[in-house]
Motif scaffolding. Structure first.
Motif, mmCIF file in Angstrom:
data_model
loop_
_atom_site.group_PDB
_atom_site.id
_atom_site.type_symbol
_atom_site.label_atom_id
_atom_site.label_comp_id
_atom_site.label_asym_id
_atom_site.label_seq_id
_atom_site.Cartn_x
_atom_site.Cartn_y
_atom_site.Cartn_z
ATOM 1 N N ARG A 136 0.833 -1.206 0.000
ATOM 2 C CA ARG A 136 0.000 0.000 0.000
ATOM 3 C C ARG A 136 0.870 1.259 0.000
ATOM 4 N NH1 ARG A 136 -4.729 0.987 4.461
ATOM 5 N NH2 ARG A 136 -5.613 2.831 3.520
ATOM 6 N N SER A 137 1.928 1.255 0.795
ATOM 7 C CA SER A 137 2.839 2.399 0.853
ATOM 8 C C SER A 137 3.486 2.639 -0.507
ATOM 9 C CB SER A 137 3.904 2.145 1.926
ATOM 10 O OG SER A 137 4.865 3.158 1.928
ATOM 11 N N HIS A 138 3.913 1.583 -1.147
ATOM 12 C CA HIS A 138 4.527 1.688 -2.480
ATOM 13 C C HIS A 138 3.522 2.254 -3.481
ATOM 14 C CE1 HIS A 138 7.329 0.786 -5.662
ATOM 15 N NE2 HIS A 138 6.392 0.108 -6.301
ATOM 16 N N LYS A 139 2.317 1.727 -3.465
ATOM 17 C CA LYS A 139 1.265 2.209 -4.369
ATOM 18 C C LYS A 139 0.964 3.680 -4.095
ATOM 19 C CE LYS A 139 -3.520 1.626 -5.683
ATOM 20 N NZ LYS A 139 -4.791 1.529 -5.033
ATOM 21 N N ASP A 140 0.836 4.046 -2.819
ATOM 22 C CA ASP A 140 0.526 5.433 -2.457
ATOM 23 C C ASP A 140 1.602 6.390 -2.970
ATOM 24 O OD1 ASP A 140 -1.763 4.546 -1.203
ATOM 25 O OD2 ASP A 140 -1.043 4.939 0.836
ATOM 26 N N ARG A 141 2.880 5.992 -2.825
ATOM 27 C CA ARG A 141 3.971 6.859 -3.295
ATOM 28 C C ARG A 141 3.914 7.068 -4.803
ATOM 29 N NH1 ARG A 141 9.660 6.713 -0.296
ATOM 30 N NH2 ARG A 141 8.916 6.933 1.819
ATOM 31 N N LEU A 142 3.435 6.068 -5.514
ATOM 32 C CA LEU A 142 3.380 6.164 -6.973
ATOM 33 C C LEU A 142 2.127 6.847 -7.494
ATOM 34 C CD1 LEU A 142 4.720 2.610 -7.894
ATOM 35 C CD2 LEU A 142 5.950 4.791 -8.063
ATOM 36 N N THR A 143 1.041 6.831 -6.715
ATOM 37 C CA THR A 143 -0.241 7.287 -7.261
ATOM 38 C C THR A 143 -0.876 8.468 -6.535
ATOM 39 O OG1 THR A 143 -1.498 5.708 -5.930
ATOM 40 C CG2 THR A 143 -0.779 4.964 -8.112
ATOM 41 N N SER A 145 -0.863 12.199 -4.330
ATOM 42 C CA SER A 145 -0.129 13.435 -4.075
ATOM 43 C C SER A 145 0.417 13.395 -2.643
ATOM 44 C CB SER A 145 -1.066 14.636 -4.226
ATOM 45 O OG SER A 145 -2.029 14.643 -3.172
ATOM 46 N N ALA A 146 1.313 14.314 -2.339
ATOM 47 C CA ALA A 146 1.866 14.394 -0.980
ATOM 48 C C ALA A 146 0.751 14.593 0.041
ATOM 49 C CB ALA A 146 2.886 15.522 -0.895
ATOM 50 N N LYS A 147 -0.202 15.459 -0.278
ATOM 51 C CA LYS A 147 -1.317 15.714 0.639
ATOM 52 C C LYS A 147 -2.128 14.437 0.868
ATOM 53 C CE LYS A 147 -5.356 18.478 1.473
ATOM 54 N NZ LYS A 147 -6.336 19.414 1.072
ATOM 55 N N GLU A 148 -2.431 13.712 -0.195
ATOM 56 C CA GLU A 148 -3.214 12.474 -0.073
ATOM 57 C C GLU A 148 -2.447 11.406 0.725
ATOM 58 O OE1 GLU A 148 -5.803 12.515 -4.201
ATOM 59 O OE2 GLU A 148 -3.657 12.066 -4.307
ATOM 60 N N ARG A 149 -1.145 11.329 0.520
ATOM 61 C CA ARG A 149 -0.333 10.365 1.286
ATOM 62 C C ARG A 149 -0.378 10.697 2.773
ATOM 63 N NH1 ARG A 149 5.053 10.353 -2.242
ATOM 64 N NH2 ARG A 149 4.377 12.485 -2.263
ATOM 65 N N TYR A 150 -0.277 11.990 3.096
ATOM 66 C CA TYR A 150 -0.320 12.396 4.494
ATOM 67 C C TYR A 150 -1.681 12.091 5.101
ATOM 68 C CZ TYR A 150 -0.147 15.238 8.713
ATOM 69 O OH TYR A 150 -0.200 15.662 10.020
ATOM 70 N N GLU A 151 -2.759 12.342 4.376
ATOM 71 C CA GLU A 151 -4.113 12.048 4.872
ATOM 72 C C GLU A 151 -4.274 10.543 5.122
ATOM 73 O OE1 GLU A 151 -6.309 14.257 5.950
ATOM 74 O OE2 GLU A 151 -4.883 15.825 5.385
ATOM 75 N N GLU A 152 -3.792 9.724 4.202
ATOM 76 C CA GLU A 152 -3.841 8.262 4.385
ATOM 77 C C GLU A 152 -3.034 7.844 5.611
ATOM 78 O OE1 GLU A 152 -5.281 5.513 2.765
ATOM 79 O OE2 GLU A 152 -6.549 7.052 1.864
ATOM 80 N N PHE A 153 -1.849 8.436 5.766
ATOM 81 C CA PHE A 153 -0.990 8.116 6.903
ATOM 82 C C PHE A 153 -1.695 8.445 8.219
ATOM 83 C CE2 PHE A 153 2.247 9.115 10.060
ATOM 84 C CZ PHE A 153 3.076 8.008 9.973
ATOM 85 N N LYS A 154 -2.322 9.616 8.294
ATOM 86 C CA LYS A 154 -3.023 10.016 9.517
ATOM 87 C C LYS A 154 -4.137 9.038 9.859
ATOM 88 C CE LYS A 154 -4.303 14.191 8.617
ATOM 89 N NZ LYS A 154 -4.799 15.571 8.683
ATOM 90 N N GLN A 155 -4.852 8.544 8.857
ATOM 91 C CA GLN A 155 -5.926 7.583 9.114
ATOM 92 C C GLN A 155 -5.365 6.236 9.543
ATOM 93 O OE1 GLN A 155 -8.446 7.397 5.654
ATOM 94 N NE2 GLN A 155 -9.586 9.211 6.266
ATOM 95 N N TYR A 172 9.162 8.993 5.940
ATOM 96 C CA TYR A 172 8.349 7.808 5.648
ATOM 97 C C TYR A 172 7.486 8.041 4.412
ATOM 98 C CZ TYR A 172 4.871 4.120 6.203
ATOM 99 O OH TYR A 172 4.037 3.045 5.977
ATOM 100 N N LEU A 173 6.924 9.248 4.296
ATOM 101 C CA LEU A 173 6.030 9.564 3.183
ATOM 102 C C LEU A 173 6.776 9.901 1.892
ATOM 103 C CD1 LEU A 173 3.421 11.759 5.088
ATOM 104 C CD2 LEU A 173 3.112 9.405 4.254
ATOM 105 N N GLY A 174 8.103 10.087 1.985
ATOM 106 C CA GLY A 174 8.881 10.425 0.800
ATOM 107 C C GLY A 174 8.713 11.874 0.379
ATOM 108 N N ILE A 175 8.496 12.756 1.360
ATOM 109 C CA ILE A 175 8.363 14.188 1.081
ATOM 110 C C ILE A 175 9.317 14.953 1.991
ATOM 111 C CG2 ILE A 175 5.969 13.993 0.293
ATOM 112 C CD1 ILE A 175 5.008 14.999 3.004
ATOM 113 N N THR A 176 9.513 16.220 1.701
ATOM 114 C CA THR A 176 10.394 17.033 2.540
ATOM 115 C C THR A 176 9.637 17.537 3.764
ATOM 116 O OG1 THR A 176 9.851 19.102 1.423
ATOM 117 C CG2 THR A 176 11.705 17.795 0.514
ATOM 118 N N LEU A 177 10.383 17.903 4.777
ATOM 119 C CA LEU A 177 9.776 18.466 5.983
ATOM 120 C C LEU A 177 9.053 19.779 5.677
ATOM 121 C CD1 LEU A 177 9.198 18.366 8.979
ATOM 122 C CD2 LEU A 177 11.487 19.291 9.403
#
Length: 187
Positions: A136-143, A145-155, A172-177
């Motif tokens: 799921r993490s791999h798929k999220d990174r590929l598909t 946006s950074a905002k959507e990945r963060y929202e998924e992570f929070k849930q 972890y999310l593959g984005i900058t601070l």
């Protein structure tokens, strides 16, 4: 072992006899914050059931720490390279808080997996869940946006969001601070 047993039983309920066998094979340990439970390029020879506290796993890539996972109450942490391939770890696991854990040797853990069908099935389920998380993490990174990945992570990991440094989450999310900080500011 309350948190550990509750987590194990939530995934695959164990009989009292099997829980007793597990208890007989672990030793309680206390670790300070920032302690390396597992170090890359070294054999650890142990797994840790986390009773209290939190850890993170990471790789060192060109001198930069890349966070790969978090573990907290009820989780088990170990080097898959060691457990399954008898190779030194490629990953670090460090405590993010003071940690109370139950230590088991990898030799004993493998023996229990081989001789106890309940523990073998529990082990299978934790690996199925970890595979799903990684997939799921791999798929999220590929598909996403950074905002959507963060929202998924929070849930998926609300307790992590409240307990760890934002830099670890960004890694972890593959984005900058700075990107994560902007996302949090624009809720």
């Amino acid at each position: 072992m309350t948190n550990v047993i509750n987590k194990i039983n939530s995934l695959y309920p164990l009989s009292d006899d099997t829980l007793q066998i597990l208890k007989e094979n672990v030793t309680i340990c206390h670790f300070p914050k920032k302690y390396k439970l597992i170090e890359a390029n070294k054999f650890c020879k142990s797994a840790y059931f986390i009773e209290k506290g939190m850890t993170r796993s990471f790789w060192l890539v060109n001198g930069e720490e890349i966070t790969t996972s978090f573990a907290y109450e009820g989780s088990i942490v170990f080097s898959m390279d060691e457990l399954y391939y008898n190779k030194i770890s490629e990953e670090f696991v460090e405590t993010l808080e003071e940690v109370v854990a139950y230590k088991i040797s990898l030799t004993d853990l493998l023996r229990l997996f081989q001789n106890n069908i309940e523990l073998a099935n529990w082990g299978r389920i934790i690996h199925q869940n970890e595979y799903r998380r990684l997939h799921r993490s791999h798929k999220d990174r590929l598909t996403l946006s950074a905002k959507e990945r963060y929202e998924e992570f929070k849930q998926q990991f609300p307790q992590v969001c409240q307990r760890v440094k934002l830099g670890y989450i960004a890694s972890y999310l593959g984005i900058t601070l700075p990107t994560l900080s902007r996302l949090r500011a624009h809720k």
